[in-house]
Design an enzyme around this catalytic site. Structure first.
Site, PDB file in Angstrom:
ATOM      1  N   GLY A 297       0.791  -1.225   0.000  1.00  0.00           N
ATOM      2  CA  GLY A 297       0.000   0.000   0.000  1.00  0.00           C
ATOM      3  C   GLY A 297       0.822   1.273   0.000  1.00  0.00           C
TER       4      GLY A 297
ATOM      5  N   SER B 213      -3.549  -4.360  -1.019  1.00  0.00           N
ATOM      6  CA  SER B 213      -2.365  -4.892  -0.351  1.00  0.00           C
ATOM      7  C   SER B 213      -2.687  -6.287   0.161  1.00  0.00           C
ATOM      8  CB  SER B 213      -1.957  -3.976   0.812  1.00  0.00           C
ATOM      9  OG  SER B 213      -0.740  -4.401   1.385  1.00  0.00           O
ATOM     10  N   ALA B 214      -1.872  -7.267  -0.199  1.00  0.00           N
ATOM     11  CA  ALA B 214      -2.203  -8.667   0.049  1.00  0.00           C
ATOM     12  C   ALA B 214      -2.313  -9.014   1.521  1.00  0.00           C
ATOM     13  CB  ALA B 214      -1.164  -9.568  -0.612  1.00  0.00           C
ATOM     14  N   HIS B 215      -1.479  -8.407   2.361  1.00  0.00           N
ATOM     15  CA  HIS B 215      -1.457  -8.854   3.758  1.00  0.00           C
ATOM     16  C   HIS B 215      -2.670  -8.364   4.564  1.00  0.00           C
ATOM     17  CE1 HIS B 215       0.089  -5.202   6.043  1.00  0.00           C
ATOM     18  NE2 HIS B 215       0.236  -4.814   4.796  1.00  0.00           N
TER      19      HIS B 215
ATOM     20  N   THR C 245      12.635  -6.655 -10.513  1.00  0.00           N
ATOM     21  CA  THR C 245      12.159  -8.024 -10.681  1.00  0.00           C
ATOM     22  C   THR C 245      10.918  -8.266  -9.831  1.00  0.00           C
ATOM     23  OG1 THR C 245      14.417  -8.790 -11.067  1.00  0.00           O
ATOM     24  CG2 THR C 245      12.786 -10.452 -10.437  1.00  0.00           C
TER      25      THR C 245
ATOM     26  N   CYS D  53       1.760   1.906  10.790  1.00  0.00           N
ATOM     27  CA  CYS D  53       2.813   2.788  10.263  1.00  0.00           C
ATOM     28  C   CYS D  53       3.146   3.930  11.214  1.00  0.00           C
ATOM     29  CB  CYS D  53       2.403   3.337   8.896  1.00  0.00           C
ATOM     30  SG  CYS D  53       2.297   2.060   7.631  1.00  0.00           S
TER      31      CYS D  53
END
Length: 376
Positions: A70, A198-200, A236, A328
């Protein structure tokens, strides 16, 4: 048994997600930019994941860019569109995540944009009339409001704001990280130019996310040194994490109705129990309103509780994980800037956030422990 109620910070990795990732962490180890068979297999997995995510959010694969999460996603979208579209005026709110506030403040400090914060009321609600008046008076504009607030759970009417942006020719960015779990995301219908996931936050791996970029928008890259992601994000790609994110989103979409029903029941139970056992409890923003907030988040203050600023630590001692706000901002001792912006007289608050794994027994135990701590 430990109780985990900090799911807005991060969620447990789903076992099915882990299983989808493992092949790409072992045998299928190729770099997707390589031309040999290992690279080609990685490239196929990467693009299949992109197609899956695009299908799940009703977007085109070319509109999806993979990021590290994010924070990078918001920086890429905000700084990128300001540079690409020569944005001069930005409207946001004082309730945004630091990953939105800080890039915009940096742009304003450099004199690149003029930054305006829309006023909010004590429930954290925006005034649409103000937004429209601002749009009338500011051209070359960008508007940024998150769909679900990360601390108080308020749901913003992004449809109404997006329509106003379309009416006045402005670009609309929305941090949709916290809304991906429970709300439907149909970018063919949502009037947004820029959004992200955001995946988490949805039982996927940490360190991976995606950005959505509408065809009418464009972003200048943050990173240089490679042509990956259609020249929009060099470096990558993290293939195992991308595959895991696609699986996590697939599970979230598949089970969304069931998850939402469970979370609504969990949150309703906690609100009722707190009101019964701690009469002076204060719910911040609209977090206790079933229709105006996400079922994943409940934000609470205890005005007459001794050592209120130590409650999170005392809960942890008893095996209960919660937070004082965004992960954060951890380490800050100034309280929640989001709750302070509500101007309700307190900046000290606790955010409890739930997931599909949260149980009714855990909620009952948490409220009982809070009641003990608040009695001193």
């Amino acid at each position: 048994m430990p109780i985990y109620l900090d799911n807005a910070a991060t969620t447990h990795l789903d076992p099915e997600v882990l299983q989808s990732m493992l092949p790409y962490m072992t045998d299928l180890c190729g770099n997707p930019s390589s031309l040999h068979r290992y690279g080609c297999r990685a490239k196929v997995a990467l693009e299949n994941a992109r197609k899956k995510i695009a299908h799940l959010v009703h977007a085109a694969p070319a509109e999806i860019v993979f990021t590290s999460g994010g924070t990078e996603g918001n920086n890429l979208l905000l700084q990128g569109i300001v540079a690409a579209k020569r944005i001069r005026h930005v409207l946001t709110s004082p309730l945004e995540h630091m990953a939105v506030r800080m890039p915009l403040e940096c742009l304003a400090q450099q004199g690149i944009v003029q930054l305006t914060h829309a006023p909010i009321n004590q429930r954290g609600e925006l005034c649409l009339d103000y937004v429209e008046t601002w749009l009338k008076n500011n051209k070359d504009a960008l508007v940024s409001f998150m769909r679900v607030n990360h601390e108080i759970g308020n749901i913003t009417d992004v449809y109404a704001i997006g329509q106003l942006c379309q009416k006045y020719g402005a670009f609309f960015h929305s941090d949709t990280v916290q809304s991906l779990y429970c709300l439907e995301h149909d970018f063919s219908q949502l009037p947004m130019h820029l959004a992200l996931g955001s995946a988490h936050k949805i039982h996927g791996p940490k360190g991976i996310g995606f950005a959505y970029i509408h065809p009418d928008a464009s972003v200048a890259p943050l990173h240089h040194g490679g042509s990956q992601e259609l020249n929009r994000r060099a470096g990558t790609e993290n293939v195992p994490a991308i595959v895991g994110m696609a699986t996590a989103l697939e599970l979230a979409v598949r089970d969304r109705a069931q998850i939402a029903t469970h979370l609504q029941s969990i949150k309703k139970q906690m609100v009722a129990a707190l009101q019964q056992q701690i009469p002076m409890v204060q719910f911040n923003g609209s977090s206790a309103d079933e229709t105006q907030s996400s079922p994943t988040i409940l934000n609470i203050s205890f005005p007459h509780c001794p050592d209120q600023d130590m409650l999170v630590y005392n809960l942890d001692i008893h095996g209960i994980a919660a937070s004082t706000g965004s992960a954060c901002t951890s380490g800050s001792n100034i309280g929640s800037q989001v709750v302070s912006a509500l101007q309700t007289g307190t900046s000290h608050a606790i955010r409890f956030s739930f997931s599909r794994y949260t149980t009714h027994a855990e909620v009952a135990q948490t409220v009982a422990q809070l009641a003990k701590l608040c009695k001193g």
